[in-house]
Motif scaffolding. Structure first.
Motif, short mmCIF file in Angstrom:
data_model
loop_
_atom_site.label_atom_id
_atom_site.label_comp_id
_atom_site.label_asym_id
_atom_site.label_seq_id
_atom_site.Cartn_x
_atom_site.Cartn_y
_atom_site.Cartn_z
N VAL A 154 2.28 -9.69 1.62
CA VAL A 154 1.95 -8.18 2.09
C VAL A 154 0.56 -8.03 2.45
O VAL A 154 -0.48 -8.50 1.95
CB VAL A 154 2.04 -7.18 0.79
N VAL A 155 0.66 -7.59 3.72
CA VAL A 155 -0.66 -7.19 4.65
C VAL A 155 -0.85 -5.83 4.95
O VAL A 155 -1.69 -5.70 6.00
CB VAL A 155 -0.78 -8.19 5.78
N GLY A 156 -0.17 -5.17 4.18
CA GLY A 156 -0.57 -3.60 4.27
C GLY A 156 0.44 -2.76 3.59
O GLY A 156 1.66 -3.10 3.66
N ILE A 157 -0.02 -1.72 3.00
CA ILE A 157 0.87 -0.77 2.34
C ILE A 157 0.33 0.53 2.43
O ILE A 157 -0.70 0.75 2.17
CB ILE A 157 1.04 -1.18 0.92
N ASN A 173 4.00 -3.74 5.04
CA ASN A 173 3.91 -4.55 6.19
C ASN A 173 3.78 -6.06 5.56
O ASN A 173 3.03 -6.45 4.64
CB ASN A 173 2.59 -4.44 6.90
N SER A 220 3.19 -10.46 6.64
CA SER A 220 2.69 -10.92 7.62
C SER A 220 3.87 -12.20 8.21
O SER A 220 3.82 -12.36 9.26
CB SER A 220 1.62 -12.15 7.23
#
Lengths: 77, 331
Positions: A26-29, A43, A45
């Motif tokens: 996970v590279v964004g929540i 998101n 990666s």
């Protein structure tokens, strides 16, 4: 006071991060609109290992998943 | 209307319409400026005429460059002569487009969107100008990784415009000196990637113009919601527009030379049409909403994702940036 749906989405972020981190990088929540409702955007990666295992909701909040690749600082060269 | 008829009508209307529309503006301009009439000989912003399409038919395209002309009687005359086959729109002041090739050159006065960088980095973008809340000094705003080389810099270091990647050299292109930066943290959550630099004494700058978008209006609301239409002027991709696709985005993992850093409470943006909103070299760009209010500071991006598949851009909310540096936007 913000929209209750927005508050619900904010409240679900921490649990969603823990859940989705088990399923990929996970590279964004964050918060987003899904249809006319506030939901969560997750998101990754790279594509998650088992897409069929991804929850569609967390605590009743809808979830949208996207593969966004590697994120880099935007300096030249 | 057939194409030839549209062309003929355009030629016929052009000189007469422009002359009629210019008259009141010239009188008003002379009244305000109290100067001789030969000074007011520059072309006045009135109307542009062209040819547009409506389905299979051609129409006369009328573009108004002053709001005051929207209800002008000459437009009724144009409508009549075009038998209603006309598309009239207010477009406002048409400003010069800032292209990447211009933004990567030496710019004096300094402009929003031009190439800039600490002498040891490649290049990034000059975001905007700010005022220190305590000293009231005017400063340049961009990213830490643009002005402070990812914490590896000290106050007073030379800032080049253009950046070294664009052939900026010391001492001739020194435009500013590093003032302060918010340290990037490898073992804790980051919220901003920002720094300021003090312009060198006497250097000219334009603090308000955002390329052809217009003049920077002020600071936007604290939360930039999903769907907000945004613009930016940046060193690499120039003027671009996009849309916020997520906000209050946490756990954004960004690759730096010093390692992968985590950012919380970020804004995510996709480019409009088939374009990416940003690319390498656009770091530090100020992002504004449709009303040209500042909403975020661009710092990162990737090549995948977005409705158009052209990648996503990440930015710090501008309120967090201004508060962390204890500065206010200069407009």
């Amino acid at each position: 006071m913000d929209d209750p749906a927005l508050e619900s989405a904010r409240a679900a972020k921490a649990r969603a991060l823990a859940l989705f981190s088990e399923l990929g990088d996970v590279v964004g929540i964050g918060l987003t609109k899904i249809g006319d409702r506030y939901g969560l955007k997750i998101n990754f990666s790279s594509p998650p290992r088992d897409p069929s295992a991804l929850p569609r909701e967390v605590d009743g909040v809808p979830v949208k998943v996207e593969v966004v690749g590697t994120i880099r600082k935007r300096s030249a060269g | 209307m057939k194409l030839d008829s549209a062309r003929e009508l355009k030629t016929q209307l052009l000189s007469a319409a422009v002359r009629t529309l210019e008259a009141p503006a010239a009188i008003r301009a002379m009244g305000v400026r109290a100067q001789s009439s030969d000074v007011v000989n520059d072309p006045l912003r009135t109307v542009a005429l062209g040819i547009g399409r409506s389905g299979q038919q051609h129409v006369l395209a009328v573009r108004l460059q002053r709001r005051a002309l929207v209800n002008h009687p000459v437009l009724d005359d144009i409508r009549k002569k075009a038998k209603g086959e006309v598309d009239i729109r207010y477009v406002g002041r048409v400003l010069k487009l800032e292209t990447p090739s211009k933004l990567q050159k030496r710019r004096r006065p300094l402009v929003i969107g031009c190439s800039i960088g600490h002498f040891s980095i490649t290049a990034g973008t000059l975001g905007c100008f700010v005022k220190d809340r305590k000293s009231k000094a005017t400063l340049i705003l961009s990213n830490n990784h643009v002005l402070a080389n990812e914490n590896n810099a000290k106050k007073g270091d030379a800032i080049l415009q253009p950046g070294s990647f664009d052939k900026g050299k010391r001492p001739k292109d020194v435009a500013a000196n590093l003032q302060t930066f918010v340290k990037l943290k490898a073992r804790a959550v980051n919220f901003v990637d920002c720094a300021t630099a003090a312009p060198v004494a006497g250097i000219a700058f334009d603090a308000r113009t955002l390329g052809s978008f217009g003049k920077l209006a002020g600071v936007g609301s604290a939360v930039t919601e999903d769907g907000t239409v945004v613009h930016k002027v940046g060193r690499t991709t120039g003027e671009t527009s996009g849309r916020v696709t997520a906000f209050e985005l946490d756990n954004v993992i960004v690759g730096y030379d010093i390692g992968n850093l985590r950012f919380d409470n970020q804004v995510e943006i996709e480019g409009a049409g088939l374009k990416s909103f940003s690319d390498g070299g656009d770091s530090g760009s100020l992002i504004v909403d449709e009303a040209l209010n500042a909403v975020a500071l661009l710092f990162a991006g990737g090549d995948e994702g977005g409705t158009n598949g052209m990648g996503l851009t990440y930015a710090n909310p501008i309120h967090a940036v201004l508060d962390a540096l204890r500065v206010d936007l200069l407009t």
